[in-house]
Write a protein that holds these residues in place. Structure first.
Motif, PDB file in Angstrom:
ATOM      1  N   GLU A   1      -4.425  -7.781  -6.823  1.00 27.45           N
ATOM      2  CA  GLU A   1      -5.612  -7.323  -7.545  1.00 27.45           C
ATOM      3  C   GLU A   1      -6.431  -6.281  -6.774  1.00 27.45           C
ATOM      4  N   ALA A   2      -6.056  -5.974  -5.544  1.00 26.73           N
ATOM      5  CA  ALA A   2      -6.825  -5.025  -4.728  1.00 26.73           C
ATOM      6  C   ALA A   2      -6.683  -3.605  -5.266  1.00 26.73           C
ATOM      7  N   ASN A   3      -7.808  -2.910  -5.349  1.00 25.56           N
ATOM      8  CA  ASN A   3      -7.802  -1.506  -5.756  1.00 25.56           C
ATOM      9  C   ASN A   3      -7.655  -0.574  -4.559  1.00 25.56           C
TER      10      ASN A   3
ATOM     11  N   ASN B   1      -6.320  -2.185   4.986  1.00 20.57           N
ATOM     12  CA  ASN B   1      -5.906  -1.669   6.289  1.00 20.57           C
ATOM     13  C   ASN B   1      -6.296  -0.204   6.461  1.00 20.57           C
ATOM     14  N   CYS B   2      -5.970   0.646   5.466  1.00 24.54           N
ATOM     15  CA  CYS B   2      -6.210   2.092   5.619  1.00 24.54           C
ATOM     16  C   CYS B   2      -7.245   2.646   4.639  1.00 24.54           C
ATOM     17  N   GLY B   3      -7.606   1.865   3.634  1.00 18.95           N
ATOM     18  CA  GLY B   3      -8.619   2.300   2.677  1.00 18.95           C
ATOM     19  C   GLY B   3      -8.093   3.134   1.524  1.00 18.95           C
TER      20      GLY B   3
ATOM     21  N   CYS C   1       0.855  -1.190   0.000  1.00 18.41           N
ATOM     22  CA  CYS C   1       0.000   0.000   0.000  1.00 18.41           C
ATOM     23  C   CYS C   1       0.890   1.238   0.000  1.00 18.41           C
ATOM     24  N   PRO C   2       0.633   2.191  -0.906  1.00 22.38           N
ATOM     25  CA  PRO C   2       1.467   3.387  -0.967  1.00 22.38           C
ATOM     26  C   PRO C   2       1.281   4.321   0.230  1.00 22.38           C
ATOM     27  N   GLU C   3       0.210   4.139   0.985  1.00 21.62           N
ATOM     28  CA  GLU C   3      -0.048   5.013   2.135  1.00 21.62           C
ATOM     29  C   GLU C   3       0.475   4.448   3.444  1.00 21.62           C
TER      30      GLU C   3
END
Length: 135
Positions: A111-113, A117-119, A101-103
């Protein structure tokens, strides 16, 4: 009968004395534990303060401020280890067939958009890197 009374009287006295000693030891133990707990809490607070100092110094380094050579050496070491940690996380993601996750940095399915964890959008980083953000 006097011997039995003497025996039970002495036994009662011994039990009472032992109970008093045990009570004092218990009170001592509880008091020491409370003091140790306070000491541990203070030591943890000092460790947090040291980390805050280190974070502030590293931020000055990252902002390009001049620091004493020893501090700059430590900061360069932090940068190097941070890069190595990022590489390790990327390798783990690759082995697991996931992405990061970039955040928040959590591993998420390829495949997750959105990050579970943080949305955050998992596409944000890819769009920023390629400059292909849709308008």
């Amino acid at each position: 009968m006097a011997n039995a009374n003497d025996f039970f009287g002495a036994l009662g006295h011994s039990l009472k004395s032992a109970a008093n000693k045990l009570g004092k030891k218990t009170d001592e133990f509880v008091t020491v534990q409370k003091i140790r707990s306070r000491q541990n809490n203070l030591e943890e607070q000092i460790d947090l303060d040291y980390r805050k100092i280190g974070t502030l110094i590293f931020q000055k380094y990252a902002d390009g401020e001049e620091l004493p050579e020893k501090l700059e050496d430590i900061c360069r070491g932090i940068e190097k280890r941070t890069r190595e940690i990022r590489e390790c996380r990327e390798k783990i993601a690759q082995v697991k067939g996931a992405k990061i996750c970039p955040e928040c940095g959590e591993l998420i399915p390829q495949e997750a958009n959105y990050c579970m964890n943080c949305g955050a959008s998992s596409e944000k980083k890819a769009e920023e890197e390629t400059g292909t953000e849709e308008e």
